[in-house]
Design an enzyme around this catalytic site. Structure first.
Site, PDB file in Angstrom:
ATOM      1  N   ASP A   1      -2.751 -10.585  -2.558  1.00 21.00           N
ATOM      2  CA  ASP A   1      -3.277 -10.157  -1.258  1.00 21.00           C
ATOM      3  C   ASP A   1      -4.780  -9.870  -1.382  1.00 21.00           C
ATOM      4  OD1 ASP A   1      -1.975  -8.723   1.461  1.00 21.00           O
ATOM      5  OD2 ASP A   1      -3.862  -7.813   0.825  1.00 21.00           O
TER       6      ASP A   1
ATOM      7  N   ASP B   1      -4.177 -12.870   3.538  1.00 22.60           N
ATOM      8  CA  ASP B   1      -5.435 -12.417   4.136  1.00 22.60           C
ATOM      9  C   ASP B   1      -6.657 -12.714   3.261  1.00 22.60           C
ATOM     10  OD1 ASP B   1      -4.376 -10.543   2.406  1.00 22.60           O
ATOM     11  OD2 ASP B   1      -4.574  -8.838   3.763  1.00 22.60           O
TER      12      ASP B   1
ATOM     13  N   HIS C   1       0.824  -1.222   0.000  1.00 22.93           N
ATOM     14  CA  HIS C   1       0.000   0.000   0.000  1.00 22.93           C
ATOM     15  C   HIS C   1       0.858   1.272   0.000  1.00 22.93           C
ATOM     16  CE1 HIS C   1      -3.552  -2.386   0.391  1.00 22.93           C
ATOM     17  NE2 HIS C   1      -3.255  -2.829   1.599  1.00 22.93           N
TER      18      HIS C   1
ATOM     19  N   HIS D   1      -6.235  -7.333  -0.368  1.00 24.44           N
ATOM     20  CA  HIS D   1      -6.421  -5.911  -0.697  1.00 24.44           C
ATOM     21  C   HIS D   1      -5.657  -5.566  -1.979  1.00 24.44           C
ATOM     22  CE1 HIS D   1      -6.755  -6.276   3.749  1.00 24.44           C
ATOM     23  NE2 HIS D   1      -7.779  -5.460   3.565  1.00 24.44           N
TER      24      HIS D   1
HETATM   25 ZN    ZN Z   1      -4.103  -7.200   2.686  1.00 25.53          ZN
END
Ligand code: ZN
Length: 342
Positions: free
Chosen positions: A193, A282, A158, A195
């Site tokens: 991931d 995740d 991120h 996200h």
């Molecule tokens: Zn994540």
């Protein structure tokens, strides 16, 4: 496959976290490291300490202004009367094309996308060692290993070239991709991931030498909200070199593997010389973030599909939070990858 990790990476111990505005314990806990190390060992991996590679491989993807901020902001923050123990922004520019503020508070808002990346005395050093683990894994692959695993914590995907966010400070996957270009002409980054890998996308958005591909929960109702949509395809020379595959929440192994097939086919068409796998765990069905309902056995199938590309691969740890199966999920991935790559 070798694992790279330095104990300094555990020192970053963030406390603050807001979930829907409410204070919660920060999920990016140092304890994650112990679970992941156990998982790597169970997959038969030996653990090696990375060298200190200095700032140069990090500065290849991050701005000097940002690195200076990360290194010094904690000390500056402590001089503010009544300031919080950790650096947390409370104001952000609507657009980032205005003036660069001189104040610590203003710079925190400028360089931090959200409140999920509090900075303490240990953060910069921990984040550098995390990046150096990625560099060491990359060096091992450049030296001829077919794959290496970087136990990167804090995670990185991120983080943009000059913005921290979502538990991330230095973009380890981007550092690895850029470092691979020492000998590779073209590199693909595949982010699995839960996200969207918005920072990695941002860093390479204008470039055609690094293809960024991300599978993730649809950001229309999920972090990071403003990035990760299918119509984000790159810009300028990078147009067509960014590929997002948003998935509905809880979609499960079969849907994930089907989207992965599409991702892999795009990577084959790009014909890269090397691959970075941004490995978030995740997407797991039992992860505290709700996940994409990927099973522990599913991670082995995901790994096997990726390993079939037959590319020299740097596997970089991203997300994956405390739950009983965190280590098992890594074991499943590394074992699945190793068995197919062999
Ligand atoms: Zn994540």
């Amino acid at each position: 496959m070798k694992t790279f990790y330095a104990t300094e990476q555990k020192r970053h111990d963030p406390k603050a976290f807001l979930s829907s505005g409410a204070a919660q314990p920060n999920p990016e806990q140092p304890e994650r490291v112990e679970r992941l190390l156990a998982g790597a060992r169970a997959a038969g991996s030996s653990i090696e300490r990375p060298a200190n590679y200095g700032l140069s491989p990090i500065a290849a993807v991050h701005s000097p202004e940002y690195l200076e901020f990360l290194e010094n902001i904690y000390t500056r923050w402590q001089r503010i009367e009544g300031a919080s123990a950790e650096v947390i922004p409370n104001i952000h520019p609507i657009a980032r094309n205005g003036s660069y503020p001189a104040s610590a508070v203003g710079q925190a808002g400028y360089h931090m996308a959200d409140t999920a990346c509090p900075i303490s005395a240990e953060t910069f050093d921990s984040a550098c060692w995390s990046a150096w683990s990625a560099v060491a894994a990359t060096e091992s692959v450049l030296a001829g290993q077919s794959a290496a695993y970087a136990l990167c914590r804090p995670p990185g995907h991120h983080a943009f070239s000059d913005v921290a966010g979502g538990f991330c400070f230095i973009n380890n996957s981007a550092v690895a991709a850029q470092h691979l270009l020492k000998s590779a002409r073209r590199v693909a980054v595949l982010d699995v991931d839960l996200h969207h890998g918005n920072g990695t996308q941002g860093i390479f958005y204008n470039r055609a030498d690094v293809l960024t591909v991300s599978l993730h929960a649809d950001p229309v109702r999920f972090y990071p909200f403003f990035w990760g949509h299918a119509d984000e395809r790159g810009e300028g020379p990078g147009l067509g070199y960014n590929f997002n595959l948003p998935l509905p929440r809880k979609s499960g192994d079969a849907a994930f593997l089907a989207a992965l097939d599409t991702a892999i086919s795009r990577i084959r068409s790009f014909a890269p010389d090397a691959l970075v796998v941004a490995l978030g765990l995740d997407a797991f069905e039992g992860d505290p973030f709700g996940g994409l309902s990927v099973s522990t056995a599913g991670f082995a199938r995901i790994a096997s599909a990726i390993a079939k590309l037959g590319l020299p691969s740097v596997i970089v740890q991203e997300g994956g939070y405390l739950c009983d199966a965190l280590g098992d999920n890594l074991t499943s991935f590394l074992t699945g990858f190793g068995e197919t790559a062999r």
